[in-house]
Design an enzyme around this catalytic site. Structure first.
Site, PDB file in Angstrom:
ATOM      1  N   CYS A  39       0.805  -1.225   0.000  1.00 60.13           N
ATOM      2  CA  CYS A  39       0.000   0.000   0.000  1.00 60.13           C
ATOM      3  C   CYS A  39       0.836   1.272   0.000  1.00 60.13           C
ATOM      4  CB  CYS A  39      -0.941  -0.008   1.196  1.00 60.13           C
ATOM      5  SG  CYS A  39      -1.938  -1.512   1.266  1.00 60.13           S
ATOM      6  N   HIS A  64      -2.369   8.245   5.616  1.00 64.29           N
ATOM      7  CA  HIS A  64      -2.658   6.919   5.051  1.00 64.29           C
ATOM      8  C   HIS A  64      -4.098   6.541   5.412  1.00 64.29           C
ATOM      9  CE1 HIS A  64      -1.606   3.213   3.154  1.00 64.29           C
ATOM     10  NE2 HIS A  64      -1.790   2.489   4.238  1.00 64.29           N
ATOM     11  N   GLU A  67      -0.696   5.630  13.259  1.00 65.89           N
ATOM     12  CA  GLU A  67      -0.273   6.720  12.379  1.00 65.89           C
ATOM     13  C   GLU A  67      -0.366   8.053  13.111  1.00 65.89           C
ATOM     14  OE1 GLU A  67      -1.055   8.438   7.864  1.00 65.89           O
ATOM     15  OE2 GLU A  67      -2.543   7.121   8.769  1.00 65.89           O
ATOM     16  N   LYS A 106      -9.182   8.297   1.512  1.00 65.65           N
ATOM     17  CA  LYS A 106      -9.807   6.960   1.519  1.00 65.65           C
ATOM     18  C   LYS A 106     -11.235   6.997   2.073  1.00 65.65           C
ATOM     19  CE  LYS A 106      -5.418   4.421   1.945  1.00 65.65           C
ATOM     20  NZ  LYS A 106      -4.477   5.560   2.029  1.00 65.65           N
ATOM     21  N   HIS A 124      -9.557   2.175  -0.210  1.00 61.07           N
ATOM     22  CA  HIS A 124      -8.111   1.966  -0.238  1.00 61.07           C
ATOM     23  C   HIS A 124      -7.705   1.431  -1.601  1.00 61.07           C
ATOM     24  CE1 HIS A 124      -4.106   1.299   0.744  1.00 61.07           C
ATOM     25  NE2 HIS A 124      -4.197   0.685   1.911  1.00 61.07           N
ATOM     26  N   PHE A 140       2.018  -3.202   4.059  1.00 55.38           N
ATOM     27  CA  PHE A 140       2.309  -4.481   4.706  1.00 55.38           C
ATOM     28  C   PHE A 140       3.796  -4.802   4.528  1.00 55.38           C
ATOM     29  CE2 PHE A 140      -2.128  -6.733   4.497  1.00 55.38           C
ATOM     30  CZ  PHE A 140      -2.600  -5.827   5.423  1.00 55.38           C
TER      31      PHE A 140
END
Length: 410
Positions: free
Chosen positions: A163, A301, A312, A333, A338, A396
């Site tokens: 991502c 994010h 975050e 998002k 996403h 990830f």
């Protein structure tokens, strides 16, 4: 001395618009592009919602034969790249093609292609696998097809960091120009929704399983319950400043900072103290030659998972101190879901548009802000001076990537 890099073109394919103009108009309207999945039957799936691209026509950028040889992620990337290149006004006949490169990634590649061809092996045998299976599924084919379609013969790379892919690709394109490897880089990311992807992320308990599109992707809300799969592409044309000025290009903004780190912690979970992402933010701020107090806006994010949004927030505060509370924070998002490999590309466009219009979009769907996510996350759009915008991405594997954009000034 490194060279200055500016943004001279933008292109987008998103769940709320298949070009930058439509995308941004819908961002300002607070349009949510999430709805029931139509690409496949979700009867046996726990997650039934996604943010799908709608009314997409690949032939606006390629012939039908080329389209048949590309999976969705590559088609989205080529269409967005065409828009970005046309927007930039770049004339490849006047350029050294070996100094015009491409840095466009896809977080996974085509799981759809894998699934279709494995089913052929099971039902018809290995000799019936599509001859172009491999070049259609591998993730570098977004960049490969862009270079083929538009004659870009320079550095051609595909950074794959889940991502964080789009942000890393823009960052590496930025670096390539800074240090003379290219004069122009087409940079960004793409991604597409697939059955295997939805099933796999559901298996990780990463997706929200609500059937209410308005409460599905709600970053920073106490009731958030996972992210929503999205798809599309976001592409920037990055250009060395003097090269852009020499051809009279319109300059949208300047790229001034890039930071990248690894949590070195866990396959899927960000480190709980936010230290890895915080260091990437610090590196980007140092690279940009600015102070935390100079940042007006952060495009987070903000995936709408409990861990991401909380950790975050910690990272932003750890990196910026009290200045973290002085800037606006939102997550695109909340409208488009996403976009995985495309997320950083589309969010970079959002940062540039925010600088151009001094406008920060609302966190759509944010009703009850989580006390753990205690930054200034507006529930309504805000017209405010945006000279410096930061885009943050996590992937990830512990990948962290940060870009900083600035209003262009001589």
């Amino acid at each position: 001395m490194s060279r200055r890099v500016v943004v001279t073109g933008m292109g987008a394919v998103t769940p709320i618009g298949n070009n930058v103009k439509d995308f941004w108009e819908n961002v300002k309207k607070g349009t949510v592009g999430i709805g029931p999945i139509t690409k496949f039957d979700t009867t046996d799936y726990k997650a039934h919602l996604a943010a799908e691209v709608k009314d997409f026509d690949p032939t606006i950028a390629m012939d039908k034969k080329s389209a048949r040889r590309m999976e969705d992620f590559a088609q989205y990337a080529v269409v967005a790249a065409k828009e970005a290149l046309e927007d930039s006004g770049l004339d490849m006949e006047k350029e050294d093609p070996f100094m015009v490169g491409c840095s466009v990634g896809c977080g996974i590649g085509s799981l759809q292609c894998v699934q279709k061809n494995y089913e052929k092996i099971l039902t018809k045998g290995p000799n019936r696998v599509a001859p172009l299976m491999i070049p259609m599924l591998i993730s570098n084919m977004a960049a490969g097809n862009i270079s083929i379609q538009f004659g870009l013969k320079g550095k051609n790379i595909n950074v794959v960091t889940a991502c964080a892919t789009g942000t890393h690709c823009i960052g590496e394109g930025f670096r390539s120009i800074q240090y003379g490897e290219a004069d122009v880089m087409v940079a960004g990311g793409s991604g597409a929704i697939t059955e295997l992807g939805v099933a796999g992320f559901t298996g990780l308990n990463a997706l929200n399983t609500t059937d209410d599109p308005k409460r599905a992707s709600i970053p920073f809300d106490v009731d958030r319950g996972g992210f929503v799969m999205g798809e599309g592409a976001g592409i920037l044309v990055l250009e060395e400043l003097e090269h852009a000025k020499a051809r009279g290009a319109h300059i949208y903004a300047e790229v001034v900072g890039y930071g990248a780190t690894s949590d070195a912690h866990h396959l899927t979970a960000p480190i709980d103290d936010g230290s890895g992402d915080a260091k990437a933010i610090e590196f980007a701020i140092k690279d940009a030659g600015i102070r935390p107090e100079d940042i007006d806006y952060i495009n987070a994010h903000g995936t709408s998972t409990h861990m991401n949004d909380a950790f975050e927030t910690k990272a932003i505060k750890l990196a910026m101190g009290d200045a973290a509370y002085q800037c606006k924070v939102n997550s695109t998002k909340s409208m488009v879901g996403h976009l995985l490999g495309a997320a950083g590309g589309v969010e970079a466009i959002t940062c540039v548009k925010s600088i151009m219009e001094n406008y920060v979009h609302a966190n759509i769907g944010l009703v009850n802000q989580d006390p753990e996510c205690d930054l200034d996350c507006p529930k309504e759009a805000v017209e405010t001076k945006v000279d410096v915008a930061l885009s943050n991405s996590l992937g990830f594997g512990g990948h962290n990537a940060v870009l900083i954009f600035k209003a262009f000034a001589e």
